[in-house]
Design an enzyme around this catalytic site. Structure first.
Site, mmCIF file in Angstrom:
data_model
loop_
_atom_site.group_PDB
_atom_site.id
_atom_site.type_symbol
_atom_site.label_atom_id
_atom_site.label_comp_id
_atom_site.label_asym_id
_atom_site.label_seq_id
_atom_site.Cartn_x
_atom_site.Cartn_y
_atom_site.Cartn_z
ATOM 1 N NE ARG A 84 -3.415 -2.326 2.711
ATOM 2 C CZ ARG A 84 -4.736 -2.421 2.869
ATOM 3 N NH1 ARG A 84 -5.481 -1.337 2.896
ATOM 4 N NH2 ARG A 84 -5.312 -3.593 3.010
ATOM 5 C CB SER A 114 -17.867 -0.408 2.953
ATOM 6 O OG SER A 114 -16.974 -1.465 3.186
ATOM 7 C CE LYS A 123 -15.553 4.779 7.047
ATOM 8 N NZ LYS A 123 -15.629 3.325 7.118
HETATM 9 C C1 PLP Z 1 -14.776 2.453 8.079
HETATM 10 C C2 PLP Z 1 -15.543 1.323 8.686
HETATM 11 C C3 PLP Z 1 -15.545 1.107 10.062
HETATM 12 C C4 PLP Z 1 -14.600 1.841 10.969
HETATM 13 O O1 PLP Z 1 -14.990 3.147 11.161
HETATM 14 P P1 PLP Z 1 -13.855 4.237 11.523
HETATM 15 O O2 PLP Z 1 -14.620 5.294 12.204
HETATM 16 O O3 PLP Z 1 -13.233 4.641 10.241
HETATM 17 O O4 PLP Z 1 -12.884 3.549 12.429
HETATM 18 C C5 PLP Z 1 -16.404 0.170 10.594
HETATM 19 N N1 PLP Z 1 -17.219 -0.562 9.799
HETATM 20 C C6 PLP Z 1 -17.209 -0.424 8.465
HETATM 21 C C7 PLP Z 1 -18.118 -1.242 7.642
HETATM 22 C C8 PLP Z 1 -16.363 0.515 7.863
HETATM 23 O O5 PLP Z 1 -16.310 0.621 6.549
#
Ligand code: PLP
Length: 425
Positions: free
Chosen positions: A21, A188, A247
């Site tokens: 990466r 995701s 997010k």
């Molecule tokens: C990004 C992600 C997390 C973790 O969340 P963060 O706040 O970035 O640590 C948990 N579950 C899923 C499905 C994610 O994509």
């Protein structure tokens, strides 16, 4: 033991598999999202980010930034301690009330990240329940898998979104045994959605607890941004709802919402919650502001869906291999780790478009992809620019286009409208 050699070999292994990466050195620019500065080999360039999880651009919303400024000038930078020892700051207490209300639950609990919230909550809940059996969707996020592992409980992996398989496993476990079903609402990497109501039905029938990860849905779905469970009126049917503040809410931190007793138990027993410094007041205040804004404003959600659909249509129209997705997440199939990395590099270097390649172990080998996340700030012009760039890269690298993408009339009309509006300036 040659320690240095050992770690060098571990890294060489990743290079050999073409999945080492490399992080892009970025500087986001307030007021110009999704544009950012990219620094590479001593040069600085302005580029367009097409893979951010700041899905609604809330990370630069003026009210959110203002809340941060206000909190920092009044309360300083850090929390100063764990929740138990002096770190329990007022904005954080308010944030938890806000989250409980968002999901129509009795209580909320904030962690330093979504990852930690899953790992700490799943492991603690399953460890507290006597002889708990965990049912985990095969595509669950690494943080949930880590929680399942850490619990030490027995687990059954059910095929992705496969209700018949889940029921078969639940039935075999019997009604009496303690059971926890852990799954996501929006997955995701594929952008598909779990059959939440049907899973809740099964949980009820077989007397299981339910734990849902709504990380890729909170803020973006439901009339108040409470996720898919909010949109489908199912919040009351799921025991624990987990989400992130990092997010769509544009800040940092993770949380769970649920009944007073479960939340109190996790608060009281989870090492990942107890033995770490509390989220700083600046972050808590900004997150609360972001949640409050998205509870009432529909504009970000409307524009988000609009630009995501447009992007899907325009890319499909150009025969790019858009993978089927029911949400704002748009995966484009490449199917080879080296090509995927090359495509990403060429997009960035030639076209100033940044899309991180997604390779194993994030997705299964052979399904390597570019994962595109349009936001309300990706304008029609940027969408067309993306399409042109992808077509150039696909042709230059000889990546297969899709054979059978037959856009609907509706889609063609929208693309025509877009082309016209573009031609008109
Ligand atoms: C990004 C992600 C997390 C973790 O969340 P963060 O706040 O970035 O640590 C948990 N579950 C899923 C499905 C994610 O994509």
């Amino acid at each position: 033991m040659d320690y240095r050699r050992f770690f060098e070999d571990a890294i060489d292994q990743l290079h050999a598999e073409k999945r080492y990466r490399v992080f892009a050195n970025l500087e986001r620019i307030v007021g110009k999202f999704p544009r950012a500065l990219w620094r590479d080999a001593g040069k600085t360039r302005e580029i367009t980010v097409w893979c951010s999880n700041d899905y609604l651009g809330m990370g630069q919303h003026p009210d959110v930034i203002r809340a941060m400024h206000d909190a920092s000038s009044r309360m300083g930078s850090g929390a100063g301690g764990t929740r138990n020892i002096s770190g329990n700051n007022h904005p954080l207490v308010e944030l938890e009330l806000e989250l409980a209300d968002l999901h129509q639950k009795e209580a909320g609990l904030v962690f330093t990240s979504g990852f930690v919230s899953n790992e700490a909550s799943i492991s603690t809940i399953a460890r507290l329940l006597p002889n708990c059996l965990i049912f985990s969707d095969e595509l669950n996020h690494a943080s949930m898998i880590e929680g399942v592992r850490r619990s030490g409980a027995e687990k059954k992996i059910f095929r992705h979104n496969d209700l018949a398989h889940l029921e078969e496993l639940l039935k075999a476990a019997g009604k009496e045994r303690a059971k926890l079903i852990v799954f996501e609402s929006v997955y995701s990497m594929d952008g598909d959605i779990a059959p939440i109501a049907a899973i809740a039905d099964l949980a009820e029938e077989y007397n299981a607890m339910t734990y849902i990860d709504e990380v890729h849905a909170v803020g973006m779905y439901g009339s108040r941004g409470g996720g898919i469970t909010d949109r489908e009126g199912l919040s009351h049917r799921i025991d624990i709802i987990e989400g992130t503040l990092a997010k769509a809410f544009g800040t940092l931190g993770g949380y769970i919402a649920g009944s007073r007793s479960v939340i109190d138990a996790v608060r009281s027993y989870a090492p990942g919650f107890i033995f770490t410094t509390a989220l700083p007041p600046v972050i808590a205040a900004a997150a609360t502001q972001s949640i409050r804004h998205l509870k009432v404003s529909q504009e970000e959600r409307r524009m988000h869906q609009c630009q995501a659909q447009l992007t899907k249509d325009v890319l499909a129209q150009a025969n790019l291999p858009v993978m089927k997705s029911e949400t704002h997440i748009i995966p484009i199939h490449v199917g080879d780790p080296e090509l995927c990395k090359k495509a990403s590099d060429r997009l960035l270097e030639r076209h100033g478009i940044y899309i991180q390649p997604i390779n194993y172990p994030t997705v299964p080998r052979g399904t390597e992809r570019l994962r595109i996340t349009p936001t309300p700030f990706h304008t029609n012009e940027l969408v067309v620019e993306l399409k042109d760039a992808l077509v150039e890269v696909w042709m230059a690298l000889g990546i297969p286009f899709s054979k059978d993408s037959a856009p609907s009339v509706e889609i063609s009309e929208r693309v025509v409208t877009l082309a016209v509006s573009k031609a008109g300036g």
